[in-house]
Design an enzyme around this catalytic site. Structure first.
Site, PDB file in Angstrom:
ATOM      1  CD1 TRP A 116       1.662  -3.502  12.579  1.00 16.47           C
ATOM      2  CD2 TRP A 116       3.413  -2.381  13.423  1.00 16.47           C
ATOM      3  NE1 TRP A 116       1.180  -2.520  13.435  1.00 16.47           N
ATOM      4  CE2 TRP A 116       2.236  -1.820  13.963  1.00 16.47           C
ATOM      5  CE3 TRP A 116       4.641  -1.843  13.802  1.00 16.47           C
ATOM      6  CZ2 TRP A 116       2.236  -0.761  14.867  1.00 16.47           C
ATOM      7  CZ3 TRP A 116       4.639  -0.783  14.705  1.00 16.47           C
ATOM      8  CH2 TRP A 116       3.462  -0.259  15.230  1.00 16.47           C
ATOM      9  CD  GLU A 120      -2.642  -4.851   8.781  1.00 19.70           C
ATOM     10  OE1 GLU A 120      -3.870  -4.772   8.985  1.00 19.70           O
ATOM     11  OE2 GLU A 120      -1.906  -3.865   8.611  1.00 19.70           O
ATOM     12  CD  GLN A 121      -2.655 -14.777   7.089  1.00 11.46           C
ATOM     13  OE1 GLN A 121      -2.216 -15.736   7.716  1.00 11.46           O
ATOM     14  NE2 GLN A 121      -2.646 -14.718   5.775  1.00 11.46           N
ATOM     15  CG  HIS A 171      -3.254  -6.140  13.742  1.00  4.34           C
ATOM     16  ND1 HIS A 171      -4.258  -5.688  14.582  1.00  4.34           N
ATOM     17  CD2 HIS A 171      -2.384  -5.120  13.609  1.00  4.34           C
ATOM     18  CE1 HIS A 171      -3.991  -4.436  14.923  1.00  4.34           C
ATOM     19  NE2 HIS A 171      -2.863  -4.072  14.354  1.00  4.34           N
ATOM     20  NE  ARG A 205      -0.504  -0.155   4.965  1.00  8.35           N
ATOM     21  CZ  ARG A 205      -1.113  -0.226   6.142  1.00  8.35           C
ATOM     22  NH1 ARG A 205      -2.407  -0.100   6.228  1.00  8.35           N
ATOM     23  NH2 ARG A 205      -0.410  -0.413   7.236  1.00  8.35           N
ATOM     24  CG  ASN A 250      -4.841   4.544   6.543  1.00  6.51           C
ATOM     25  OD1 ASN A 250      -5.779   4.583   7.337  1.00  6.51           O
ATOM     26  ND2 ASN A 250      -3.744   3.865   6.792  1.00  6.51           N
ATOM     27  CD  GLU A 251      -1.257   4.564   9.855  1.00  8.34           C
ATOM     28  OE1 GLU A 251      -0.568   3.804   9.159  1.00  8.34           O
ATOM     29  OE2 GLU A 251      -1.564   4.300  11.030  1.00  8.34           O
ATOM     30  CD  GLU A 257      -5.615   2.639  11.902  1.00  8.27           C
ATOM     31  OE1 GLU A 257      -4.618   1.942  12.153  1.00  8.27           O
ATOM     32  OE2 GLU A 257      -5.903   3.026  10.753  1.00  8.27           O
TER      33      GLU A 257
HETATM   34  C1  GAL Z   1      -1.934   1.165  10.825  1.00  3.41           C
HETATM   35  C2  GAL Z   1      -2.787   1.205   9.574  1.00  3.41           C
HETATM   36  C3  GAL Z   1      -3.834   0.122   9.569  1.00  3.41           C
HETATM   37  C4  GAL Z   1      -3.237  -1.197   9.972  1.00  3.41           C
HETATM   38  C5  GAL Z   1      -2.588  -1.047  11.327  1.00  3.41           C
HETATM   39  C6  GAL Z   1      -1.988  -2.326  11.847  1.00  3.41           C
HETATM   40  O1  GAL Z   1      -0.702   1.752  10.604  1.00  3.41           O
HETATM   41  O2  GAL Z   1      -3.420   2.445   9.403  1.00  3.41           O
HETATM   42  O3  GAL Z   1      -4.380   0.016   8.285  1.00  3.41           O
HETATM   43  O4  GAL Z   1      -2.306  -1.603   9.019  1.00  3.41           O
HETATM   44  O5  GAL Z   1      -1.576  -0.100  11.235  1.00  3.41           O
HETATM   45  O6  GAL Z   1      -1.441  -2.134  13.121  1.00  3.41           O
END
Ligand code: GAL
Length: 583
Positions: free
Chosen positions: A325, A365-366, A368, A107, A145-146, A317
């Protein structure tokens, strides 16, 4: 600020069977959530091929969520251009510092300078705005986003080069002005025309600091312009609040300038991910707080984004459990989700929203966590949030009112000292965070962060201005009219806007000159007469100001004139505690 704090969640209807949406929406409301954010990565489902809009599913998703009584944050999906977009504009990809194009497959694969892509973003924002701008359930819009996440502010592409040349020609008007103000005669770097000026990467040794500084300003301006393009479209089509979700410790663009075009600042708070991934705390600290995160780092960002949002801010978030990550991804300790949420509300957040609703069995992100497990049962966070929603019904915010203390935080100063660190351990963000942390230790629970163009310091007790690259006229005026204490330095005012040493030397104030800089190895801190040491950065002063503290050898370290204090070094924890105890 809304009186009652509210909870929310990030949801991706496109990831789940449509037959599940209604149940999901009902359970969100049941959990006590008021807000749901959707759409920020769904472009390939909104427009499956160029011009072929496929929005019926989104219409139905919105109706389902709205029917459950949820308020919606609708997003523009511009952080994830679909594959066909990259086929249409192969040159829209950003280039890294080594001159390689970054690829499709994750992304944020776009260059802020690509005008074709920017137009596509305006187009999709218009399509969404026309369709949903007046929908009563959609009460806020998130743009992209971010910004800057995954190192995406700076690009070294041909597009960026062209845009940079244009930016320079607008700023300097003629090439002689640029040569003079940069000082390109050094190493025979004088230019004849703007179109000769390259991006400052792949040079043999370090590029010219004024060149890099302008590149950093340019890159920040590109983010501002990219964001503004979508805002201009949406403002015509909706009265709902516009916002963006910023990140932790991303300093590559000026958040204050981006924020000035928006109604609310939100940020994405991943305390455990940040502690492992982007903190400079030592191993012992990281071990001790592995399940809580760095409370000072978190609080700093709450205060920072309160400033970026001019008082209006959310956590968009909130980490709900282990993320996927960071180098290590521990689970938060029991009670921590509640604590993080209440901390944000205590700092003035309007909404805390969790990322994400249900843990996803596919994609990057499985591992997460979400509020639900992949099998649909409540995760630990789900239970915690359910209980918290009840607790919040009687929650009282701490008494408001302006904080008594403030720190100036300035993004260009971060860029300047990255361009010219002078010592590998000099990190502007860390310097500010050290002072912020020290003030919290003194018992200040709320500290205001001020941008460097602040015109009025109000009636606070004290304002700190550490490491500021160059003075602005407004800040000088604010200082003059302020009756509280002002703490300046180290390194403050040591350059002009053109990245030159000011003629009267740092800090560019009357009665005090920094005549030399003496940076310190990790193993050679300077011991101070009244306790503690200075580390990393130390300055030699020539001054008529009153000396308050010196090194053991008698070198002035704190000097004072009226309400102005100057710190000629970077205090360690012990010294900082002593120095701050008088405020
Ligand atoms: C953020 C992001 C989300 C998701 C999240 C995972 O940085 O905006 O889409 O990836 O991290 O922790």
């Amino acid at each position: 600020m809304t009186a009652k704090p509210e909870l929310g969640v990030c949801y991706y209807p496109e990831h789940w069977r449509e037959s599940q949406w209604e149940d999901d929406a009902r359970r969100m409301a049941e959990m006590g959530l008021s807000w749901v954010r959707i759409g920020e990565f769904a472009w390939s489902r909104m427009e499956s091929e160029p011009g072929h809009l496929t929005l019926d599913w989104l219409d139905r998703a919105i109706e389902t969520l709205a029917k459950a009584g949820l308020k919606i944050v609708m997003c523009t999906p511009t952080a994830t251009p679909p594959r066909w977009m990259v086929d249409k504009y192969p040159d829209m990809l950003a280039w890294d510092k080594d001159g390689h194009a970054r690829k499709f497959g994750s992304r944020r694969h776009y260059d802020f300078s690509h005008i074709g892509y920017r137009k596509e973003c305006e187009r999709i924002a218009r399509i969404l705005g026309e369709r949903y701008g007046q929908h009563s359930a959609i009460q806020a819009w998130q743009i992209d986003n971010e910004y800057g996440c995954h190192d995406t502010t700076l690009s070294y592409s041909p597009m960026a080069r062209e845009a940079f040349q244009l930016w320079l020609s607008r700023k300097y008007q003629n090439i002689d002005a640029l040569n003079r103000r940069w000082g390109t005669v050094f190493w025979s770097m004088e230019y004849n025309r703007f179109d000769q000026i390259d991006l400052p990467n792949l040079t043999v040794t370090e590029p010219h600091p004024a060149h890099v500084m302008d590149f950093r300003r340019f890159a920040s301006d590109q983010v501002v312009a990219f964001n503004k393009a979508q805002i201009d479209v949406l403002r015509e089509l909706t009265e709902a609040d516009l916002l963006h979700n910023y990140m932790g410790r991303i300093t590559d663009f000026d958040h204050f300038t981006v924020g000035a075009d928006l109604d609310i600042a939100t940020w994405d708070s991943y305390p455990l991910g940040f502690l492992e991934d982007r903190s400079d705390r030592d191993e012992a600290y990281r071990r001790e707080y592995a399940r809580e995160g760095d409370a000072d780092f978190q609080a700093f960002h709450h205060d920072l984004y309160r400033a970026v949002g001019r008082g209006r801010w959310w956590v968009m978030e909130q980490q709900p459990g282990p993320v996927n990550w960071a180098p290590h991804n521990p689970a938060p300790k029991t009670g921590q989700i509640r604590q993080w949420t209440l901390d944000a509300f205590d700092h003035g957040a309007e909404v805390v929203s969790y990322f994400r609703w249900r843990q996803l069995p596919f994609g990057q992100e499985q591992n997460h966590a979400g509020l639900l497990r992949p099998d649909g049962e409540y995760s630990e966070a789900g239970h915690a949030v359910r209980a918290l929603a009840t607790e919040l019904e009687t929650y009282q915010r701490p008494k408001g009112g302006g904080a008594e203390i403030a720190i100036v935080f300035d993004y260009p100063s971060q860029w300047a000292w990255e361009v010219q660190p002078q010592d590998k351990n000099f990190d502007y963000f860390r310097l500010v965070l050290d002072i912020y942390t020290g003030l919290r230790k003194q018992g200040y629970t709320r500290i205001d962060i001020l941008p460097s163009d602040t015109v009025d310091f109000g009636n606070r007790n004290a304002v700190f201005i550490p490491g500021l690259f160059a003075w602005s006229d407004s800040l000088k005026a604010a200082m003059q009219n302020f009756e509280g204490e002002i703490v300046i330095g180290p390194r403050t005012g040591s350059r002009t806007e053109d990245f030159q040493i000011p003629h009267r030397l740092a800090p560019n104030l009357d009665g005090i000159k920094v005549t030399a800089i003496d940076t310190l190895r990790e193993d050679t801190p300077l011991t101070l007469s009244q306790g503690g040491t200075i580390q990393i950065w130390s300055e030699i002063l020539e001054t008529s100001w009153r000396v308050i503290e010196t090194t053991e050898q008698g070198r002035p370290v704190i000097v004072r004139s009226g309400n102005l204090h100057y710190w000629a070094g970077w205090p360690d924890e012990a010294a900082l505690e002593l120095w701050l105890s008088e405020f």
